[in-house]
Motif scaffolding. Structure first.
Motif, PDB file in Angstrom:
ATOM      1  N   ASN A 292      -6.355  -0.687  -7.380  1.00 18.58           N
ATOM      2  CA  ASN A 292      -6.324  -0.001  -6.098  1.00 18.58           C
ATOM      3  C   ASN A 292      -7.651   0.705  -5.830  1.00 18.58           C
ATOM      4  O   ASN A 292      -8.180   0.671  -4.706  1.00 18.58           O
ATOM      5  CB  ASN A 292      -5.170   0.994  -6.089  1.00 18.58           C
ATOM      6  N   HIS A 293      -8.202   1.361  -6.859  1.00 14.14           N
ATOM      7  CA  HIS A 293      -9.499   2.018  -6.684  1.00 14.14           C
ATOM      8  C   HIS A 293     -10.598   0.996  -6.403  1.00 14.14           C
ATOM      9  O   HIS A 293     -11.439   1.203  -5.513  1.00 14.14           O
ATOM     10  CB  HIS A 293      -9.865   2.846  -7.905  1.00 14.14           C
ATOM     11  N   PHE A 294     -10.607  -0.100  -7.120  1.00 20.27           N
ATOM     12  CA  PHE A 294     -11.642  -1.115  -6.895  1.00 20.27           C
ATOM     13  C   PHE A 294     -11.599  -1.639  -5.466  1.00 20.27           C
ATOM     14  O   PHE A 294     -12.642  -1.936  -4.871  1.00 20.27           O
ATOM     15  CB  PHE A 294     -11.481  -2.269  -7.889  1.00 20.27           C
ATOM     16  N   ALA A 295     -10.402  -1.739  -4.899  1.00 23.19           N
ATOM     17  CA  ALA A 295     -10.281  -2.199  -3.512  1.00 23.19           C
ATOM     18  C   ALA A 295     -10.966  -1.244  -2.547  1.00 23.19           C
ATOM     19  O   ALA A 295     -11.443  -1.655  -1.475  1.00 23.19           O
ATOM     20  CB  ALA A 295      -8.808  -2.362  -3.139  1.00 23.19           C
ATOM     21  N   GLU A 296     -11.027   0.047  -2.926  1.00 25.25           N
ATOM     22  CA  GLU A 296     -11.609   1.057  -2.038  1.00 25.25           C
ATOM     23  C   GLU A 296     -13.132   1.045  -2.046  1.00 25.25           C
ATOM     24  O   GLU A 296     -13.752   1.760  -1.253  1.00 25.25           O
ATOM     25  CB  GLU A 296     -11.090   2.448  -2.402  1.00 25.25           C
ATOM     26  N   TRP A 297     -13.739   0.267  -2.918  1.00 25.62           N
ATOM     27  CA  TRP A 297     -15.202   0.164  -2.890  1.00 25.62           C
ATOM     28  C   TRP A 297     -15.676  -0.373  -1.539  1.00 25.62           C
ATOM     29  O   TRP A 297     -16.799  -0.114  -1.134  1.00 25.62           O
ATOM     30  CB  TRP A 297     -15.689  -0.734  -4.027  1.00 25.62           C
ATOM     31  N   GLY A 298     -14.831  -1.100  -0.858  1.00 23.79           N
ATOM     32  CA  GLY A 298     -15.202  -1.678   0.435  1.00 23.79           C
ATOM     33  C   GLY A 298     -14.892  -0.802   1.625  1.00 23.79           C
ATOM     34  O   GLY A 298     -15.200  -1.184   2.760  1.00 23.79           O
ATOM     35  N   GLY A 299     -14.286   0.394   1.405  1.00 17.53           N
ATOM     36  CA  GLY A 299     -13.983   1.306   2.501  1.00 17.53           C
ATOM     37  C   GLY A 299     -12.888   0.781   3.411  1.00 17.53           C
ATOM     38  O   GLY A 299     -12.265  -0.257   3.171  1.00 17.53           O
ATOM     39  N   PHE A 300     -12.652   1.525   4.514  1.00 19.13           N
ATOM     40  CA  PHE A 300     -11.615   1.134   5.470  1.00 19.13           C
ATOM     41  C   PHE A 300     -11.950  -0.178   6.175  1.00 19.13           C
ATOM     42  O   PHE A 300     -11.073  -0.840   6.726  1.00 19.13           O
ATOM     43  CB  PHE A 300     -11.411   2.240   6.517  1.00 19.13           C
ATOM     44  N   GLU A 301     -13.231  -0.536   6.163  1.00 16.67           N
ATOM     45  CA  GLU A 301     -13.630  -1.800   6.803  1.00 16.67           C
ATOM     46  C   GLU A 301     -13.311  -3.003   5.923  1.00 16.67           C
ATOM     47  O   GLU A 301     -13.468  -4.144   6.360  1.00 16.67           O
ATOM     48  CB  GLU A 301     -15.129  -1.787   7.117  1.00 16.67           C
ATOM     49  N   CYS A 302     -12.882  -2.751   4.688  1.00 22.64           N
ATOM     50  CA  CYS A 302     -12.546  -3.827   3.735  1.00 22.64           C
ATOM     51  C   CYS A 302     -13.717  -4.797   3.588  1.00 22.64           C
ATOM     52  O   CYS A 302     -13.579  -6.017   3.787  1.00 22.64           O
ATOM     53  CB  CYS A 302     -11.279  -4.567   4.186  1.00 22.64           C
ATOM     54  N   ASP A 303     -14.873  -4.241   3.235  1.00 19.79           N
ATOM     55  CA  ASP A 303     -16.072  -5.053   3.017  1.00 19.79           C
ATOM     56  C   ASP A 303     -15.976  -5.697   1.631  1.00 19.79           C
ATOM     57  O   ASP A 303     -16.265  -5.074   0.615  1.00 19.79           O
ATOM     58  CB  ASP A 303     -17.315  -4.165   3.108  1.00 19.79           C
ATOM     59  N   GLU A 378      -4.140  -3.485  12.908  1.00 18.05           N
ATOM     60  CA  GLU A 378      -5.196  -4.367  12.423  1.00 18.05           C
ATOM     61  C   GLU A 378      -5.421  -4.169  10.929  1.00 18.05           C
ATOM     62  O   GLU A 378      -5.613  -5.136  10.178  1.00 18.05           O
ATOM     63  CB  GLU A 378      -6.491  -4.109  13.185  1.00 18.05           C
ATOM     64  N   TYR A 379      -5.371  -2.902  10.497  1.00 18.92           N
ATOM     65  CA  TYR A 379      -5.566  -2.608   9.072  1.00 18.92           C
ATOM     66  C   TYR A 379      -4.450  -3.239   8.235  1.00 18.92           C
ATOM     67  O   TYR A 379      -4.698  -3.756   7.144  1.00 18.92           O
ATOM     68  CB  TYR A 379      -5.595  -1.091   8.872  1.00 18.92           C
ATOM     69  N   ALA A 380      -3.225  -3.228   8.765  1.00 16.57           N
ATOM     70  CA  ALA A 380      -2.107  -3.855   8.052  1.00 16.57           C
ATOM     71  C   ALA A 380      -2.367  -5.337   7.831  1.00 16.57           C
ATOM     72  O   ALA A 380      -2.125  -5.873   6.738  1.00 16.57           O
ATOM     73  CB  ALA A 380      -0.811  -3.654   8.842  1.00 16.57           C
ATOM     74  N   GLU A 381      -2.872  -6.004   8.856  1.00 17.65           N
ATOM     75  CA  GLU A 381      -3.135  -7.446   8.721  1.00 17.65           C
ATOM     76  C   GLU A 381      -4.260  -7.707   7.728  1.00 17.65           C
ATOM     77  O   GLU A 381      -4.215  -8.676   6.954  1.00 17.65           O
ATOM     78  CB  GLU A 381      -3.473  -8.052  10.086  1.00 17.65           C
ATOM     79  N   LEU A 382      -5.278  -6.845   7.724  1.00 13.13           N
ATOM     80  CA  LEU A 382      -6.373  -6.990   6.762  1.00 13.13           C
ATOM     81  C   LEU A 382      -5.866  -6.862   5.332  1.00 13.13           C
ATOM     82  O   LEU A 382      -6.178  -7.679   4.468  1.00 13.13           O
ATOM     83  CB  LEU A 382      -7.445  -5.924   7.018  1.00 13.13           C
ATOM     84  N   ARG A 383      -5.074  -5.811   5.090  1.00 12.31           N
ATOM     85  CA  ARG A 383      -4.610  -5.569   3.727  1.00 12.31           C
ATOM     86  C   ARG A 383      -3.593  -6.615   3.283  1.00 12.31           C
ATOM     87  O   ARG A 383      -3.623  -7.085   2.145  1.00 12.31           O
ATOM     88  CB  ARG A 383      -4.035  -4.158   3.599  1.00 12.31           C
ATOM     89  N   LEU A 384      -2.665  -6.975   4.167  1.00 13.76           N
ATOM     90  CA  LEU A 384      -1.711  -8.021   3.800  1.00 13.76           C
ATOM     91  C   LEU A 384      -2.421  -9.354   3.609  1.00 13.76           C
ATOM     92  O   LEU A 384      -2.010 -10.175   2.779  1.00 13.76           O
ATOM     93  CB  LEU A 384      -0.611  -8.136   4.853  1.00 13.76           C
ATOM     94  N   GLY A 385      -3.522  -9.562   4.355  1.00 20.12           N
ATOM     95  CA  GLY A 385      -4.320 -10.775   4.164  1.00 20.12           C
ATOM     96  C   GLY A 385      -4.897 -10.848   2.765  1.00 20.12           C
ATOM     97  O   GLY A 385      -5.020 -11.940   2.185  1.00 20.12           O
ATOM     98  N   GLU A 386      -5.249  -9.685   2.194  1.00 23.84           N
ATOM     99  CA  GLU A 386      -5.735  -9.660   0.810  1.00 23.84           C
ATOM    100  C   GLU A 386      -4.634 -10.145  -0.142  1.00 23.84           C
ATOM    101  O   GLU A 386      -4.892 -10.907  -1.081  1.00 23.84           O
ATOM    102  CB  GLU A 386      -6.136  -8.237   0.418  1.00 23.84           C
ATOM    103  N   TYR A 387      -3.416  -9.682   0.131  1.00 22.79           N
ATOM    104  CA  TYR A 387      -2.297 -10.081  -0.713  1.00 22.79           C
ATOM    105  C   TYR A 387      -2.045 -11.580  -0.610  1.00 22.79           C
ATOM    106  O   TYR A 387      -1.893 -12.267  -1.628  1.00 22.79           O
ATOM    107  CB  TYR A 387      -1.039  -9.309  -0.319  1.00 22.79           C
ATOM    108  N   TRP A 388      -2.013 -12.115   0.612  1.00 21.90           N
ATOM    109  CA  TRP A 388      -1.745 -13.551   0.775  1.00 21.90           C
ATOM    110  C   TRP A 388      -2.870 -14.371   0.163  1.00 21.90           C
ATOM    111  O   TRP A 388      -2.625 -15.454  -0.396  1.00 21.90           O
ATOM    112  CB  TRP A 388      -1.551 -13.894   2.253  1.00 21.90           C
ATOM    113  N   GLY A 389      -4.093 -13.870   0.241  1.00 21.01           N
ATOM    114  CA  GLY A 389      -5.206 -14.574  -0.393  1.00 21.01           C
ATOM    115  C   GLY A 389      -5.035 -14.640  -1.900  1.00 21.01           C
ATOM    116  O   GLY A 389      -5.339 -15.661  -2.533  1.00 21.01           O
ATOM    117  N   TRP A 390      -4.542 -13.546  -2.474  1.00 20.45           N
ATOM    118  CA  TRP A 390      -4.267 -13.533  -3.918  1.00 20.45           C
ATOM    119  C   TRP A 390      -3.138 -14.501  -4.252  1.00 20.45           C
ATOM    120  O   TRP A 390      -3.225 -15.260  -5.223  1.00 20.45           O
ATOM    121  CB  TRP A 390      -3.898 -12.116  -4.355  1.00 20.45           C
TER     122      TRP A 390
END
Length: 416
Positions: A292-303, A378-390
């Motif tokens: 979870n912390h590593f995911a935050e390296w990209g900030g709210f923009e999910c870089d 929009e943030y929900a779709e970004l984060r759930l997109g990370e899950y589906w990508g995994w």
């Protein structure tokens, strides 16, 4: 991974002073002033000069620093008496157990890991200001800082006891649908005492809006995914009793504070950090807290280009393991720190998709309740997109079909 016995849960928590006043976001200055004067009546003196400084790094609560700039006081003296006022975001009780949050803060305070909690009010809390500099996402990628974060997370995980509590089922309201929901939450992960990160996600899924057919389908789909995650991951071995440690679960950059003394390079001083905001803290697999912390390296923009490479994760986890086994009670005599490092590195890889699922559900709820100017949908779709990508990266059938990795998965796989 060897487990450690947690200390007995701290007793006597939850007896904090309560101020029967609410913070009013429509009348912020006067309501904040009323709260501060209830806490610090001496600040009403003629020579007082009360000022409120807003912090805007979070997307859930209102956070104000209250200072009294009396003539003749130095900045250090002013900060020593400063108070943080945190007012809860609208409707967030559906997401966060506020009684539990207060217990978390008091427990961490007793362990020397949180500032003094001064009082609760009807929709928030007041606590002492921690001097220091909040990090930005780019700071998290600096070795001196991410190694300091690794040491502090390890200290949390090794020394803070997990507090568990099961809701007692009684006649009346608990026999209703609400009682049925609570039972489903408490028993989300077999053998894992509640609350824990699995029960939190179960609670959130049950709180999702279901007014339309599309919303009901989405809730059912997310419930199936949570059931699969629990079956696949909840029983994996890990650090801590029952494979759970006391985890922060929200280590975004704004919650990581660089301590003032560590900014001085003289005498080779080591960087130190503190953590703030404990509303999501709960027993969790250590690997989830790290992923979870590593995911935050990209900030709210999910870089995703800012995500840590495998080499950076290895360096971080090696420092974490070294600190953890130095601090944990009853350290195993035969622990092999490098072996434990490799195990935890692998576990963090396994959990890398779960934070996207966790925050995706959270954001779907926030999109319906929050008054903060942030695009939660929009943030929900970004984060759930990370899950589906995994999910796609771990699905052999899709792999055989030739579907490529997501940008986040490609970055996670990068070695250097």
């Amino acid at each position: 991974m060897p487990s450690n016995e947690s200390s007995p849960p701290a007793k006597g928590l939850g007896h904090l002073r309560h101020i029967p006043i609410s913070y009013d976001s429509d009348n912020p200055s006067s309501s904040a002033r009323e709260l501060i004067l209830a806490l610090r009546p001496d600040w009403a003196s003629p020579d007082s000069n009360i000022e409120f400084i807003p912090f805007k790094d979070g997307i859930t609560n209102t956070l104000l620093k209250a200072v009294n700039r009396k003539n003749g006081l130095s900045d250090d003296e002013i900060d020593k008496e400063a108070v943080l006022l945190r007012a809860y975001g609208h409707g967030t009780d559906v997401l966060i157990d506020r009684h539990r949050e207060t217990q978390n803060h008091e427990l961490l305070m007793r362990c020397g890991l949180a500032p003094e909690l001064l009082a609760r009010f009807d929709n928030g809390m007041l606590y002492r200001y921690i001097r220091g500099t909040p990090t930005q996402p780019a700071d998290l990628r600096k070795p001196s800082i991410y190694l300091a974060v690794a040491r502090r997370i390890a200290q949390w995980h090794a020394t803070v006891p997990c507090i568990h509590e099961t809701h007692v089922q009684t006649n009346g309201a608990n026999g209703s649908a609400n009682g049925s929901h609570q039972a489903k939450i408490d028993h989300a992960a077999p053998g894992k005492p509640p609350p824990n990160v699995w029960t939190v996600m179960q609670k959130w899924i049950l709180a999702l809006p279901t007014e339309t057919e599309a919303q009901r389908r989405r809730q059912a789909n997310l419930q199936r995914e949570l059931d699969s995650l629990i079956e696949e991951l909840s029983q994996r071995p890990g650090l801590g009793e029952n494979g759970l440690v006391f985890a922060h679960c929200d280590l975004l950059s704004g919650n990581v504070i660089i301590e003032p003394q560590s900014t001085e390079k003289a005498n080779g001083r080591q960087t130190s950090v503190s953590f703030i905001d404990y509303e999501y803290a709960t027993p969790s697999p250590a690997a989830f807290d790290l992923a979870n912390h590593f995911a935050e390296w990209g900030g709210f923009e999910c870089d995703y280009t800012a995500m840590p490479t495998r080499a950076q994760r290895l360096e971080f986890i090696r420092e974490y393991v070294r600190t953890y086994f130095k601090l944990v009670p009853k350290r195993p005599s035969d622990v092999d720190e490098e072996e434990e490092t490799q195990k935890l590195l692998e576990e963090t890889d396994v959990f890398r998709g779960v934070p996207g699922f966790y925050w995706g559900i959270w954001a779907l709820i926030q999109a319906t309740i929050s008054h903060i100017d942030f695009d939660y949908a929009e943030y929900a779709e970004l984060r759930l997109g990370e899950y589906w990508g995994w999910r796609e990266s771990t699905d052999e059938a899709r792999g055989r079909a030739g579907k490529g990795l997501s940008a986040r998965e490609k970055r996670w796989a990068q070695l250097e």
